[in-house]
Design an enzyme around this catalytic site. Structure first.
Site, PDB file in Angstrom:
ATOM      1  CG  HIS A  25      -1.865  -1.114   1.300  1.00  0.00           C
ATOM      2  ND1 HIS A  25      -1.311  -2.372   1.826  1.00  0.00           N
ATOM      3  CD2 HIS A  25      -3.297  -1.333   1.164  1.00  0.00           C
ATOM      4  CE1 HIS A  25      -2.393  -3.297   1.888  1.00  0.00           C
ATOM      5  NE2 HIS A  25      -3.524  -2.513   1.441  1.00  0.00           N
ATOM      6  CG  HIS A 260      -5.981   2.079  -0.406  1.00  0.00           C
ATOM      7  ND1 HIS A 260      -6.229   2.574   0.473  1.00  0.00           N
ATOM      8  CD2 HIS A 260      -6.015   0.604  -0.160  1.00  0.00           C
ATOM      9  CE1 HIS A 260      -6.329   2.149   1.604  1.00  0.00           C
ATOM     10  NE2 HIS A 260      -6.472   0.856   1.375  1.00  0.00           N
ATOM     11  CD  GLU A 412     -19.550  -7.046  25.185  1.00  0.00           C
ATOM     12  OE1 GLU A 412     -20.487  -7.342  25.815  1.00  0.00           O
ATOM     13  OE2 GLU A 412     -19.654  -6.211  23.965  1.00  0.00           O
ATOM     14  CG  HIS A 474     -27.474 -14.212  26.959  1.00  0.00           C
ATOM     15  ND1 HIS A 474     -28.191 -13.735  25.935  1.00  0.00           N
ATOM     16  CD2 HIS A 474     -27.158 -13.011  27.866  1.00  0.00           C
ATOM     17  CE1 HIS A 474     -28.337 -12.285  26.155  1.00  0.00           C
ATOM     18  NE2 HIS A 474     -27.998 -12.030  27.306  1.00  0.00           N
TER      19      HIS A 474
END
Length: 664
Positions: A25, A260, A412, A474
């Protein structure tokens, strides 16, 4: 020396490296070269001759695909990264891999590439700097006093984790965090204005960041002025929004996605040299006078020597604190800490008191928290459930950063990546908590923790259908297997409070990677053990019960299923079959044991084996073998009380007996 020409040296090396590798890149390194010259030559405090010097400023290339930028900077400023390594960009075993890798290249502070995570690590570094300074700095002795600089692009800000961590960074007032935002408006798919139209300035202002807008990223004076302004506000992190041209200097590819993620091409490289006024046609050639202007070794050595003098004076005035600081920087546990956990495990065995292993984990923190002051913990809004707080926990806030506990909120992924950064900074052993099911939110940060070999204790509670009524959304099924397949990851799923204490000890003494601890919601009995069996828990797998020394049948289990397996084994043994039960809280640890020990636990002569775990079962066939079987949970769970679920899904002594007889 013309500063623009110094920046051009970065552009030349970056585009040449990508061109020779035929991949990479070039655009971002060429676009950020002027910013890099200002940061690395005029602002950053670092010593190329000693990349690990403690009070250096930290630099994180969050847009890690622009790796030739940092390699060029490291080479030019005098780090041990010779030109030959730049010529080996992206080649096998070089020190210049496709994305920066911690521990491989001198001066690389963290592994980046998955966008947003470098920025997240940097938040952790800045948090560690602020908190550690509160712990150790004294009036006139700022021994912890450095900045964290980040280069980030549009992709980093698009990633959701950037919201998680930048929101928290503003809340915590991390004033020594400075982010240079490469606002070039281009990503792989083209111009971002059809999919990324956020008002970045307003977004970060809402996070309580200082926002410096409309900086010309190719005007070194504007960039320097912005950094000076950033350093005036130590109550808020700063984002400097730099307008840049991707592929700067390329006549045909500047401001285009074609710059890029692919080499410019030989012809375009030659045209770019002319456009930049670079008179040297030889690839990778940099004149001596430019090397001399970039060389930071003398300046860096002077900065380190100044700090060494400060620290020597600090040692004379505060000898105990200095000794503690040196211990923590060296990564050594306090004397007697591991032995304290050995004694505690023996006490738990003697007491025989049942407890959920998540509660047992909290009890361990009560025992060791005051003995290991470098422990820094947190939970993703589940502290009352994960039980990650102990009596000595003190919450870190913007007004009072002298603590050891972070309320991460429902973040999280951000929590895990931030704690990786805390560990990378040094001075702390991080632990973080959430439900095992939500490990999936954080998985990529867990993976990078393992890739970097970072000590990070991951507390995952509610480890099975045993969490009960919350139901299949869960209840983890495949998460344990997913964790165990990460290279370098160690996992523990303890069967009782005693194994939990041993798990914590092993996690604390392990310095070369993360440890995932999968803990129960429901109470578990302390299993009977001899002193010998107690000593073998640390080997990851051991014989917990047997009716005879030459087993005809072996149960292999972890966590709450060990007790069920023992009950089933006893019933089968009553009918005259020689049965053994192996508790295997840490399969990866067991696999590292010598062959003789593994054979003594799982003798090859006994092929009738049953592995038992209330989760996805494929992982366990390596222990059960082709002649064995696995009792597992290979569907999603249900919403019901835990006891009913274990019965419904066959995790009962009765079903285990039936399955064993089928095998026999």
């Amino acid at each position: 020396m013309d500063n623009k020409m110094l920046a051009h040296a970065v552009r030349i090396l970056s585009m040449d490296g990508v061109q020779k590798a035929k991949s990479g890149h070039p655009g971002a390194p060429m676009g950020m070269a002027d910013i890099a010259e200002v940061v690395w030559r005029r602002n950053m405090k670092h010593n190329p001759s000693n990349p690990g010097w403690f009070d250096r400023d930290r630099f994180v290339l969050s847009n890690g695909h622009a790796s030739m930028l940092i390699y060029s900077l490291l080479h030019l400023t005098g780090y041990d990264l010779p030109l030959e390594e730049l010529k080996q960009f992206r080649q096998l075993h070089s020190k210049t891999p496709g994305h920066p890798e911690y521990g491989l290249t001198p001066g690389v502070e963290t592994t980046t590439g998955p966008l947003g995570q470098g920025l997240s690590n940097a938040v952790g570094m800045a948090l560690a700097e602020k908190t550690l300074g509160e712990h150790f700095n004294e009036t006139g002795f700022p021994i912890v006093d450095h900045y964290t600089y980040v280069f980030a692009g549009d992709g980093c800000l698009m990633e959701g984790v950037s919201h998680e961590v930048c929101s928290l960074a503003g809340t915590l007032g991390l004033g020594k965090l400075i982010v240079m935002y490469d606002d070039n408006g281009i990503s792989i798919d083209g111009k971002v204005d059809t999919w990324f139209t956020d008002d970045t300035a307003k977004r970060f202002a809402a996070y309580n960041w200082q926002v410096i807008q409309d900086v010309d990223g190719h005007n070194d004076e504007e960039v320097q002025k912005a950094i000076d302004e950033a350093k005036k506000d130590l109550q808020r992190p700063t984002i400097i929004c730099c307008r840049t041209h991707i592929g700067y200097g390329s006549p045909n590819k500047q401001d285009s996605e074609s710059a890029h993620g692919a080499p410019l091409g030989e012809d375009e490289v030659a045209l770019t040299r002319k456009e930049l006024g670079w008179e040297h046609e030889e690839p990778f050639y940099v004149p001596d006078e430019i090397y001399e202007a970039w060389d930071m070794r003398k300046q860096g050595a002077a900065a380190e020597e100044e700090w060494n003098s400060l620290f020597n004076a600090y040692k004379k005035s505060f000898p105990e604190k200095a000794a503690e600081f040196e211990r923590r920087m060296a990564g050594d546990l306090p004397e007697g800490a591991a032995a304290a956990l050995d004694r505690y495990a023996a006490e738990l065995q003697k007491e025989g008191k049942s407890n959920a292993t998540r509660k047992s984990s909290q009890a361990v923190l009560q025992v060791i928290g005051s003995k290991i002051p470098e422990l820094i913990g947190g939970s993703a809004d589940l502290a009352p459930s994960n039980l990650t707080k102990w009596d000595g926990s003190k919450v870190i806030t913007s007004q009072d950063p002298k603590g050891n506990y972070i309320h991460f909120g429902v973040r999280e992924f951000g929590m895990t990546a931030i704690m990786n950064g805390v560990r990378l900074h040094g001075g702390f052993i991080p632990y973080s908590g959430t439900f095992l099911i939500f490990m999936d939110y954080a998985k990529n940060a867990v993976r990078l923790s393992s890739l970097m070999g970072l000590q990070h204790i991951l507390i995952y509670t509610h480890d099975s259908i045993g969490l009960g009524e919350d139901g299949p959304t869960h209840q983890p099924v495949e998460q344990a297997a997913s964790l165990r397949t990460i290279p370098g990851m160690t996992t523990w799923r303890p069967a009782d409070p005693v194994e939990t204490a041993v798990s914590w000890k092993e996690a604390l003494i392990r310095k070369d990677g993360p440890t995932g601890m999968m803990l129960s919601r429901q109470g578990l009995s302390v299993l009977p053990r001899t002193d010998k069996q107690l000593s073998l828990i640390s080997r990851g797998g051991y014989v917990i019960w047997e009716s005879g020394k030459e087993p005809e049948l072996i149960f292999i289990a972890s966590g709450s299923e060990v007790e069920l397996s023992i009950e089933a084994a006893k019933r089968i043994a009553e009918e005259g079959t020689s049965v053994r039960v192996v508790s295997m809280p840490s399969p990866d640890t067991f696999k590292k044991q010598d062959g003789a020990y593994r054979e003594s636990v799982l003798p090859s002569s006994c092929t009738k084996r049953i592995a038992v775990e209330a989760g996805q079962g494929d992982y366990w066939y390596q222990f059960a073998g082709i002649h064995g079987t696995v009792v597992s949970l290979d569907t999603f769970g249900e919403s019901a009380p835990a006891g009913e679920l274990f019965k419904y899904f066959g995790f009962t002594p009765e079903n285990l007996v039936t399955r064993a007889k089928q095998l026999l």
